[in-house]
Design a protein around this motif. Structure first.
Motif: not given
Length: 284
Positions: A33-43, A97-110
């Protein structure tokens, strides 16, 4: 398919969560919760994992509450994302991280969306939900639809919806390596229909109609006979040949036969849907 529940990781379950990646990849999300970036990205992470419809399981860890586990993982920045497969981390990202970077990571393995749709379609077929399966199969790109296993799935759906001509066309074009027990089962279903649908009585009626192709009364009788042996595609095609020019053929009796067949096929049947659209276009 209902999305899996998000796992809240704690001291009691984190070893079990890692071990479960042997069957389903685990997407770990480390936040606080103390990290605003991590809280905003969670949903957004939750929605992204749900898009995979069971191909990955999301596990989140509140580093503020579970500092011991965070230290064991060596977390140095928030948010941190790690993908576990077979009990081992295979990829990850640290810091905002931008969401598209996370999507690209998952696309490499899923599995891709097409792979997931194909798998879900096969599951629907196994559950006798052929209409839902057909919709997913039709959404696949052409290169997927040319695969032997996908053609078999299409043929299964067409047999279930009594689109026998389409099923026969597909089964005649199945590569040798896919001519397995599933293929033989589908061929047997088609042959059973073909034997029942070509009785001497029906053949005699077809011969009579061939001599009088403009006889609406004979055409209506033949369509009813087709319907009785589940040759509904032949029946509807025959009836529509008259109705597209005159919806009041036989003082409305032919339209009633047409509607009765559509009703018997049901709302979700793709063959019935196609002819309903043709009828509506004629009406309006």
């Amino acid at each position: 398919m209902q999305a899996p529940q998000v796992i809240q990781v704690n001291q009691q379950n984190f070893h079990e969560v890692i071990q479960s990646s042997a069957t389903t990849p685990i997407l770990f999300y480390f936040w606080a919760p103390m990290s605003q970036e991590s809280e905003e990205l969670l949903p957004h992470i939750q929605q992204l994992s749900q898009n995979y419809a069971g191909a990955v399981q999301l596990a989140i860890l509140n580093c503020q509450e579970e500092q011991t586990i965070a230290a064991q993982f060596g977390i140095q920045a928030l948010p941190t994302i790690a993908l576990f497969v077979n009990g081992q981390p295979v990829d990850g990202l640290s810091g905002p991280q931008p969401l598209n970077a996370i999507e690209a990571m998952l696309a490499r393995h899923l599995p891709s969306q097409d792979e997931r749709n194909a798998k879900q379609a096969l599951q629907f077929i196994a559950e006798d939900q052929h209409t839902q399966a057909l919709g997913l199969l039709q959404s696949l790109p052409d290169e997927w639809q040319q695969r032997g296993d996908i053609k078999l799935a299409f043929a299964d759906c067409y047999l279930a919806s009594q689109s026998f001509k389409q099923a026969a066309s597909l089964l005649a074009d199945i590569p040798l390596q896919y001519q397995d027990s599933y293929y033989n089962e589908l061929c047997a279903k088609l042959e059973l229909h073909q034997n029942a649908a070509n009785s001497p009585e029906l053949q005699a009626l077809e011969a009579s109609y061939a001599e009088k192709p403009h006889d609406a009364q004979l055409a209506n009788k033949l369509a009813i006979s087709y319907h009785e042996v589940s040759r509904d595609e032949d029946a509807l095609q025959l009836l529509w040949g008259f109705l597209q020019n005159d919806l009041n053929t036989l003082d409305g009796d032919m339209k009633k036969t047409f509607m009765d067949i559509l009703s018997a096929l049901g709302q979700g049947n793709p063959l019935a849907s196609r002819y309903r659209r043709q009828l509506y276009s004629r009406l309006y």
